[in-house]
Design a protein around this motif. Structure first.
Motif, mmCIF file in Angstrom:
data_model
loop_
_atom_site.group_PDB
_atom_site.id
_atom_site.type_symbol
_atom_site.label_atom_id
_atom_site.label_comp_id
_atom_site.label_asym_id
_atom_site.label_seq_id
_atom_site.Cartn_x
_atom_site.Cartn_y
_atom_site.Cartn_z
ATOM 1 N N UNK A 1 1.648 7.165 14.867
ATOM 2 C CA UNK A 1 0.179 7.429 14.369
ATOM 3 C C UNK A 1 -0.355 6.493 13.429
ATOM 4 N N UNK A 2 0.399 6.164 12.236
ATOM 5 C CA UNK A 2 -0.111 5.190 11.079
ATOM 6 C C UNK A 2 0.165 3.868 11.708
ATOM 7 N N UNK A 3 0.908 3.467 12.728
ATOM 8 C CA UNK A 3 0.857 2.249 13.114
ATOM 9 C C UNK A 3 -0.406 1.922 14.048
ATOM 10 N N UNK A 4 -0.867 2.793 14.719
ATOM 11 C CA UNK A 4 -2.032 2.846 15.550
ATOM 12 C C UNK A 4 -3.085 2.593 14.461
ATOM 13 N N UNK A 5 -3.264 2.852 13.544
ATOM 14 C CA UNK A 5 -4.428 2.768 12.505
ATOM 15 C C UNK A 5 -4.332 1.425 12.029
ATOM 16 N N UNK A 6 -3.185 0.860 11.709
ATOM 17 C CA UNK A 6 -3.281 -0.607 11.332
ATOM 18 C C UNK A 6 -3.256 -1.495 12.605
ATOM 19 N N UNK A 7 -3.116 -1.215 13.707
ATOM 20 C CA UNK A 7 -3.308 -1.879 14.798
ATOM 21 C C UNK A 7 -4.756 -2.011 15.061
ATOM 22 N N UNK A 8 -5.447 -1.004 14.780
ATOM 23 C CA UNK A 8 -7.070 -1.059 14.834
ATOM 24 C C UNK A 8 -7.654 -2.023 13.890
ATOM 25 N N UNK A 9 -7.137 -2.349 12.732
ATOM 26 C CA UNK A 9 -7.620 -3.143 11.908
ATOM 27 C C UNK A 9 -6.853 -4.727 11.867
ATOM 28 N N UNK B 1 0.674 -1.206 0.064
ATOM 29 C CA UNK B 1 0.101 -0.038 -0.029
ATOM 30 C C UNK B 1 1.047 1.083 -0.032
ATOM 31 N N UNK B 2 0.568 2.094 -0.707
ATOM 32 C CA UNK B 2 1.162 3.458 -0.871
ATOM 33 C C UNK B 2 0.203 4.391 -0.414
ATOM 34 N N UNK B 3 0.791 5.231 0.681
ATOM 35 C CA UNK B 3 0.070 6.297 1.337
ATOM 36 C C UNK B 3 0.745 7.622 1.518
ATOM 37 N N UNK B 4 -0.004 8.588 0.876
ATOM 38 C CA UNK B 4 0.499 9.761 0.799
ATOM 39 C C UNK B 4 -0.298 10.785 1.439
ATOM 40 N N UNK C 1 -3.739 -5.493 12.032
ATOM 41 C CA UNK C 1 -2.442 -5.456 11.334
ATOM 42 C C UNK C 1 -1.188 -4.871 11.994
ATOM 43 N N UNK C 2 -1.197 -5.402 13.364
ATOM 44 C CA UNK C 2 -0.334 -4.949 13.828
ATOM 45 C C UNK C 2 1.273 -5.245 13.440
ATOM 46 N N UNK C 3 1.474 -6.388 12.655
ATOM 47 C CA UNK C 3 2.785 -6.925 12.301
ATOM 48 C C UNK C 3 3.212 -6.607 10.923
ATOM 49 N N UNK C 4 2.232 -5.502 10.349
ATOM 50 C CA UNK C 4 3.013 -4.925 9.057
ATOM 51 C C UNK C 4 4.336 -4.235 9.096
ATOM 52 N N UNK C 5 4.818 -4.386 7.879
ATOM 53 C CA UNK C 5 6.090 -3.723 7.801
ATOM 54 C C UNK C 5 5.833 -2.284 7.003
ATOM 55 N N UNK C 6 6.167 -1.192 7.707
ATOM 56 C CA UNK C 6 5.957 0.214 7.299
ATOM 57 C C UNK C 6 7.505 0.750 7.235
#
Length: 549
Positions: free
Chosen positions: A130-138, A118-121, A140-145
């Motif tokens: 803040x972005x990690x918190x968003x993925x934790x809410x869905x 995913x490309x996010x601008x 997806x806490x183990x994603x690589x950013x």
């Protein structure tokens, strides 16, 4: 005294040497007498690994029919399969599996298609936490950013869950990619966000599922150029006239870049009829505000003006959201032809490459342990013939792996299980032969005579059991191809090859080595083959040992 079996021995050495050489290099290319043989993968021994070992995606598509549409015909479904196969092959996926499941479903397995990103601008800087918190809410806490700066982020998202539909086609679960976008816009409501999914299976799904129906229309603009409130892009101020120009009129489509801007474009070349229609159209609109509207699957891609008439039959499509990956996808779709029937994705399963490596490692460990126990049993129980059988089994394993690589055949977990099972069946053939040999040696025959008689008497049992196995393999392979189950077909095909080579191992390799041993001094030592009882009367041999007085 028998002669040394020179021809058989040289043949075995030659086959073993070639098999060993093919496995010694992960990848190789051989060009001999006009034959170009290129084999190997970046995997153990260069074997081609299946979805469950290499990782990849398992996709099931269903034909999308509107109310009143008839069921697709066999010819239409075959056309869909052919087009999808051309698209996937052009996409560069190694050994894809594309099969029809029932009257209206298609199974597609894509090993090693890569990781979805995913490309996010963001229009304003945000913190990584803040972005990690968003993925934790869905969940997806183990994603690589990966953060290029405080505005642009790349996120690896393996195994994105697709939308789920019920039997009536209604959505019962929203696609995970859409859930993530909603979570981002909810967490940052006052920030403009550009959110896109690319790479990996997402590009493959776009490539497969789109019908790729290209239509080119003449857009007549009715706006007043002096009135800035009137724009030709507005549906109120234009009319799209059909030119009769579609993807069927294309001769070639390929990805490229626009020489002046360097932006990615899709280059198209028309056939004779398409060139004529396009030349007449561009002659009419040249120097005016009227446009050439390119529609792909009923969506406007671009509507450029024509500075001058284009009579050479060549043009290019340039879109505001085009990327090198997307133009390649569109070019493949147009080049391979449009799907005669629209498809909808109803099932998706992604196998992570790490899980595949773990499965492969555990399977190899299990296979090595099993092979070691078999070799130990054969050598300990059958003595010298058992040691010869161990050598034959090692040669057997090398030849089977070489065939799997040279064919090439995709190795799955089911295939590994079949390979291990075929080792047991190869041992079973040797056991039948050795037991017959032991009976002949105990009856007082020479090793040479016992060898020939043992093989001749064991052959009917070996033949019948292997023929039964071949029939079972054929049935499993038929069911696997009909039901779209790659594990079953991989098991059946690998077992068939393994059992075939096991017959060669037992009847040729083991027999040749035993004949070589028989002409050596070891051939006059029955004790290294079996326990031989001396001075046994016929009565004792039939009733057992008598009670000694």
């Amino acid at each position: 005294m028998r002669r040394f079996p020179l021809r058989s021995f040289i043949f075995i050495l030659l086959i073993t040497a070639l098999a060993t050489a093919s496995l010694s290099f992960q990848e190789f290319r051989l060009q001999v007498a006009g034959i170009d043989l290129e084999r190997g993968e970046k995997s153990p021994l260069g074997l081609r690994l299946g979805l469950d070992l290499e990782g990849g995606s398992h996709l099931v598509y269903k034909t999308k029919l509107e109310d009143g549409d008839q069921e697709p015909t066999d010819e239409q479904m075959e056309g869909v399969l052919s087009i999808i196969e051309r698209r996937v092959n052009a996409f560069g996926v190694s050994e894809p599996s594309i099969q029809r499941m029932g009257p209206e479903r298609i199974l597609i397995q894509l090993p090693g298609v890569g990781v979805t990103k995913a490309n996010i601008v963001f229009s304003e800087a945000i913190q990584l936490e803040e972005l990690k918190a968003v993925f934790d809410s869905v969940d997806r806490s183990s994603v690589s950013i990966d953060s290029q700066d405080s505005l642009t982020y790349d996120v690896e998202l393996p195994s994105l869950e697709p939308a789920r539909f019920d039997s009536d086609g209604k959505v019962v679960r929203v696609a995970e990619r859409d859930l993530i976008e909603v979570a981002l816009r909810t967490a940052f409501p006052d920030i403009d966000i550009l959110y896109s999914i690319s790479g990996g299976v997402e590009e493959a799904k776009k490539l497969i599922g789109q019908t790729a129906q290209l239509e080119i229309k003449e857009r007549i603009c009715k706006n007043d150029p002096s009135d800035l409130t009137q724009q030709c892009e507005n549906p109120e101020y234009h009319v799209d006239n059909d030119l009769g120009l579609t993807g069927e009129d294309l001769a070639l489509a390929y990805a490229g870049v626009q020489p002046n801007t360097g932006l990615p474009v899709v280059n198209i070349e028309f056939n004779g009829e398409g060139t004529r229609i396009f030349a007449e159209h561009t002659s009419r609109i040249a120097g005016t505000n009227n446009r050439t509207a390119f529609f792909l699957d009923n969506e406007l891609v671009i509507d450029p003006i024509a500075v001058q008439a284009i009579t050479g039959g060549r043009a290019y499509i340039q879109g505001p959201d085009f990327t090198p990956e997307s133009v390649r996808t569109v070019a493949i779709q147009l080049e391979s032809g449009r799907l005669p029937i629209p498809l909808v994705l109803i099932q998706e399963k992604e196998v992570d490459a790490t899980l595949g490596e773990d499965s492969l490692r555990k399977s190899l460990v299990a296979g090595l342990i099993g092979l070691g126990l078999v070799l130990f049993f054969m050598a300990a129980y059958y003595r010298l013939p058992g040691i010869i059988a161990c050598i034959a089994l090692i040669i057997y394993g090398i030849i089977v792996l070489a065939i799997l690589k040279l064919w090439p055949i995709t190795l799955t977990l089911g295939g590994i299980a079949a390979f291990i099972l075929s080792i047991g069946m190869a041992v079973d053939a040797n056991i039948l032969i050795f037991e017959r040999m032991k009976e002949e040696i105990r009856s007082g025959r020479s090793l040479i005579a016992s060898l020939d008689t043992g093989f001749n008497r064991a052959w009917p049992a070996i033949r019948d059991s292997n023929v039964s196995t071949f029939i079972t393999c054929a049935i499993l392979f038929w069911f696997g191809t009909r039901l779209g189950t790659g594990v079953v077909t991989g098991f059946a095909l690998t077992l068939f090859i393994g059992v075939s080579i096991s017959m060669f191992s037992a009847l040729i390799v083991t027999r040749t080595f035993l004949r070589i041993v028989a002409i050596t001094p070891l051939g006059r030592m029955p004790s290294v083959y079996t326990n031989v009882r001396k001075n046994v009367s016929p009565e004792e041999d039939s009733t057992g040992s008598r009670e000694r007085r």
